[in-house]
Write an enzyme that holds these catalytic residues in place. Sequence first.
Site, PDB file in Angstrom:
ATOM      1  CD  GLN A   1      -6.735  37.738 -32.814  1.00  0.00           C
ATOM      2  OE1 GLN A   1      -7.010  37.589 -34.006  1.00  0.00           O
ATOM      3  NE2 GLN A   1      -7.103  38.799 -32.111  1.00  0.00           N
TER       4      GLN A   1
ATOM      5  NE  ARG B   1     -12.018  44.126 -23.131  1.00  0.00           N
ATOM      6  CZ  ARG B   1     -10.721  44.253 -22.940  1.00  0.00           C
ATOM      7  NH1 ARG B   1     -10.211  44.074 -21.729  1.00  0.00           N
ATOM      8  NH2 ARG B   1      -9.907  44.537 -23.951  1.00  0.00           N
TER       9      ARG B   1
ATOM     10  CB  THR C   1     -16.516  42.188 -36.878  1.00  0.00           C
ATOM     11  OG1 THR C   1     -16.502  43.233 -37.850  1.00  0.00           O
ATOM     12  CG2 THR C   1     -15.671  41.030 -37.364  1.00  0.00           C
TER      13      THR C   1
ATOM     14  CE1 TYR D   1      -6.791  37.958 -28.484  1.00  0.00           C
ATOM     15  CE2 TYR D   1      -8.559  37.048 -27.123  1.00  0.00           C
ATOM     16  CZ  TYR D   1      -8.059  38.055 -27.930  1.00  0.00           C
ATOM     17  OH  TYR D   1      -8.840  39.162 -28.195  1.00  0.00           O
TER      18      TYR D   1
ATOM     19  CB  ALA E   1     -16.660  38.037 -23.463  1.00  0.00           C
TER      20      ALA E   1
ATOM     21  CD  GLN F   1      -3.187  41.008 -45.028  1.00  0.00           C
ATOM     22  OE1 GLN F   1      -2.765  40.414 -46.009  1.00  0.00           O
ATOM     23  NE2 GLN F   1      -4.263  40.619 -44.373  1.00  0.00           N
TER      24      GLN F   1
ATOM     25  CB  ALA G   1     -13.012  49.813 -33.457  1.00  0.00           C
TER      26      ALA G   1
ATOM     27  CG  HIS H   1     -18.462  39.370 -34.084  1.00  0.00           C
ATOM     28  ND1 HIS H   1     -17.082  39.499 -34.088  1.00  0.00           N
ATOM     29  CD2 HIS H   1     -18.721  38.238 -34.780  1.00  0.00           C
ATOM     30  CE1 HIS H   1     -16.549  38.505 -34.764  1.00  0.00           C
ATOM     31  NE2 HIS H   1     -17.520  37.734 -35.207  1.00  0.00           N
TER      32      HIS H   1
ATOM     33  CD  GLU I   1     -14.377  37.725 -37.885  1.00  0.00           C
ATOM     34  OE1 GLU I   1     -14.675  36.812 -37.100  1.00  0.00           O
ATOM     35  OE2 GLU I   1     -13.522  38.603 -37.649  1.00  0.00           O
TER      36      GLU I   1
END
Length: 293
Positions: A177, A106, A48, A146, A127, A213, A51, A76, A17
Amino acid sequence: MKIVDILNSKKVTLSFEVFPPKKQDALESIKNTAVELTQLKPDFISVTFGAGGSTQGYTADIAQAIESQGTTALAHLTCVRSTTDALNHIINNLKAKGISNVLALRGDFPKDSVEGENIFPSGFSHASDLVPLLKKEGFCVGGACYPEGHPESANRDADIENLKHKVEAGVDFLTTQLFFDNDMLYSFLYRLQSAGIHVPVLAGIMPITNAAQVSRMVDLSNAYIPRKLMAICDRFRNSPEAMKQAGIAYATDQIIDLISNGVRGIHIYTMNKPEIARAIISNVNEIISATNL
């Protein structure tokens, strides 16, 4: 090529990704990063949406650059702050650029939203609302899941029910995730099977290559951090190269364990760092090849 066909043709797949830049002057650099990742021969690369859809215009361009190298791209798409016209425009643009695969999301609630703002002007607030539209346009459609439960779900049972609704809407595969404890995924997969959800599930792996991170990942996903990973971060947080090497080793160990236990899809969150992806590939390429015999 449609990702569902790739998943059905192999015993185990490996994918990456990347994320678009925040500013246009970095677009060519990210395209070059994506092209560099194609040289590692992943089964596909996802791009992706940014945001709140803030970098939506770049997703299709980067996906097209990936496809131009003979590698399948997964674009995405989110419904946050998207009008119906905007969604149709994006979908038509993806089709025009030869993109056949979309991950329906979503999207995160925008941090700059104001009270009373309608952040779902299209009327699509989940979604699962996007899935029928994308399927109607001929896309192979993926969805997110998730292992430790969606942060907004009341409980894990409710999360599974929502996920089942998404699959029933037509999702072809799911990508998890990030998680750092494989037992969390194994428990999740068992619950999916018990609920009658049988689409392919790709395990999302985030290599932790700097200790900072960890805090960000906990804030974003509420992921459980095992003692072993915390010890690595505590020991090597002030030694960048050592931390990078240890993080790659931890992610490698996760991937080997997943493949050994029958997980059929590994999806690496590269953070736009080809050198990290390259190091992991060098550790697992023979394992993947042997599994696919």
